[in-house]
Scaffold this motif. Structure first.
Motif, PDB file in Angstrom:
ATOM      1  N   VAL A 264       0.831  -1.190   0.000  1.00 40.44           N
ATOM      2  CA  VAL A 264       0.000   0.000   0.000  1.00 40.44           C
ATOM      3  C   VAL A 264       0.877   1.257   0.000  1.00 40.44           C
ATOM      4  O   VAL A 264       0.563   2.266  -0.638  1.00 40.44           O
ATOM      5  CB  VAL A 264      -0.931   0.001   1.231  1.00 40.44           C
ATOM      6  N   GLU A 265       2.010   1.187   0.705  1.00 43.29           N
ATOM      7  CA  GLU A 265       2.885   2.357   0.821  1.00 43.29           C
ATOM      8  C   GLU A 265       3.416   2.816  -0.530  1.00 43.29           C
ATOM      9  O   GLU A 265       3.371   4.009  -0.866  1.00 43.29           O
ATOM     10  CB  GLU A 265       4.071   2.044   1.750  1.00 43.29           C
ATOM     11  N   THR A 266       3.936   1.890  -1.337  1.00 44.66           N
ATOM     12  CA  THR A 266       4.491   2.272  -2.634  1.00 44.66           C
ATOM     13  C   THR A 266       3.401   2.670  -3.625  1.00 44.66           C
ATOM     14  O   THR A 266       3.603   3.546  -4.467  1.00 44.66           O
ATOM     15  CB  THR A 266       5.347   1.132  -3.216  1.00 44.66           C
ATOM     16  N   SER A 267       2.236   2.032  -3.528  1.00 42.34           N
ATOM     17  CA  SER A 267       1.119   2.413  -4.407  1.00 42.34           C
ATOM     18  C   SER A 267       0.668   3.835  -4.091  1.00 42.34           C
ATOM     19  O   SER A 267       0.426   4.642  -4.999  1.00 42.34           O
ATOM     20  CB  SER A 267      -0.049   1.451  -4.222  1.00 42.34           C
ATOM     21  N   ARG A 268       0.556   4.147  -2.809  1.00 42.40           N
ATOM     22  CA  ARG A 268       0.154   5.497  -2.407  1.00 42.40           C
ATOM     23  C   ARG A 268       1.207   6.516  -2.847  1.00 42.40           C
ATOM     24  O   ARG A 268       0.861   7.598  -3.320  1.00 42.40           O
ATOM     25  CB  ARG A 268      -0.035   5.556  -0.898  1.00 42.40           C
ATOM     26  N   ALA A 269       2.481   6.154  -2.696  1.00 38.48           N
ATOM     27  CA  ALA A 269       3.559   7.056  -3.101  1.00 38.48           C
ATOM     28  C   ALA A 269       3.485   7.354  -4.596  1.00 38.48           C
ATOM     29  O   ALA A 269       3.666   8.500  -5.027  1.00 38.48           O
ATOM     30  CB  ALA A 269       4.915   6.462  -2.753  1.00 38.48           C
ATOM     31  N   SER A 270       3.212   6.330  -5.390  1.00 40.07           N
ATOM     32  CA  SER A 270       3.102   6.506  -6.842  1.00 40.07           C
ATOM     33  C   SER A 270       1.985   7.463  -7.197  1.00 40.07           C
ATOM     34  O   SER A 270       2.151   8.368  -8.032  1.00 40.07           O
ATOM     35  CB  SER A 270       2.870   5.154  -7.516  1.00 40.07           C
ATOM     36  N   ILE A 271       0.845   7.303  -6.562  1.00 35.72           N
ATOM     37  CA  ILE A 271      -0.312   8.169  -6.843  1.00 35.72           C
ATOM     38  C   ILE A 271      -0.026   9.607  -6.433  1.00 35.72           C
ATOM     39  O   ILE A 271      -0.307  10.561  -7.182  1.00 35.72           O
ATOM     40  CB  ILE A 271      -1.560   7.643  -6.111  1.00 35.72           C
TER      41      ILE A 271
END
Length: 288
Positions: A264-271
């Motif tokens: 979730v952390e990297t997905s949120r960072a990407s967004i």
């Protein structure tokens, strides 16, 4: 300095023959698109106006409006046509000699004769010199306006860069542990499915997949792009196209970060990165 492609300048000058005015309006455009609107008496100077503007502007849609209001009738200085007056006096004397009873033309009659008195008009050369001086003044005012707007855009971009740097700084230290945790989950699923922990193929697949999901390289490239953007902004000049290219590179890395995401952390960072990149891209469209 950073220059916005948006700006406005309006100047005017009072001449003996009338009022000369000039307006410059500039908005963003991919290339230099220049329109000049001038009255008939100044149309011959359009080429000079275009050259002077093009020397100062690299990109943008620019409209130049030139106006000239001549002085009202009776306000301008009167000019005496001495040659015509002398000729009329001589003709009057000759006619009076032939017809003595008629008398000579009086002064009032002579001055009312068409062409004897005329109103002073600006010479083409004088108007051209005044126009070029006024254009230089307008270009300086426009540059100041564009620079003020450019500095605001620069501050906006640096603020977004700082936001992205914070996102990367937050997620980067956690990436190795996230990869380790995902490897453990993957191994557990393989073991559950195959019932063996010594299978070489299973270990090889886990290693290969772990390499595919490692985003350390993307995060490093993002950091390098951030540094380059800061360098470009500090150097100044015509930087719009360079920044636009770097936005494409940032977006590519942010997309890759999202596609490799296993948490979730990297997905949120990407967004979050893509939101900030898009905000920057919109502002960069206004930079020369």
């Amino acid at each position: 300095m950073i220059f916005s492609m948006t700006g406005f300048a309006a100047v005017q000058r009072e001449l003996a023959e009338g009022t000369l005015s000039l307006e410059l309006r500039a908005v963003n455009h991919r290339y230099l698109d220049l329109t000049v609107r001038a009255p008939e008496e100044l149309r011959s100077f359009e080429g000079v106006v275009r050259e002077r503007i093009a020397a100062k502007m690299a990109r943008g849609k620019i409209e130049c409006r030139i106006g000239f209001n001549a002085q009202a009738a009776g306000a301008a200085a009167l000019v005496l046509n001495r040659a015509l007056l002398q000729q009329l006096v001589e003709v009057s004397r000759e006619a009076s000699a032939l017809v003595p009873a008629g008398g000579e033309l009086r002064l009032g009659e002579l001055l009312r004769w068409p062409g004897v008195l005329t109103q002073a008009t600006a010479s083409s050369e004088a108007l051209g010199e005044a126009l070029q001086a006024l254009l230089d003044e307008a270009l300086a005012e426009l540059a100041a306006s564009r620079n003020r707007e450019g500095e605001k855009l620069k501050a906006h971009l640096l603020e977004r860069i700082a936001g992205m740097e914070a996102i990367v700084a937050d997620v980067k230290p956690r990436v190795p542990q996230l990869v380790i945790e995902y490897e453990a989950k993957l191994k557990a699923r393989f073991l559950e499915a195959l019932g063996s922990g010594d299978d070489d193929r299973v270990r090889q697949e886990i290693v290969v997949f772990a390499q595919k999901i490692d985003v350390d390289e993307e995060l490093s490239r993002l950091g390098a792009h951030f540094s380059e953007i800061r360098r470009i902004l500090e150097k100044g000049g015509n930087v719009g196209k360079k920044l636009d290219f770097l936005m494409q590179e940032l977006n590519r890395e942010a997309n890759t970060l999202g596609s490799k995401s296993v948490s979730v952390e990297t997905s949120r960072a990407s967004i979050e990165l893509k939101v900030l990149i898009e905000q920057m891209r919109e502002q960069i469209q206004n930079i020369e």
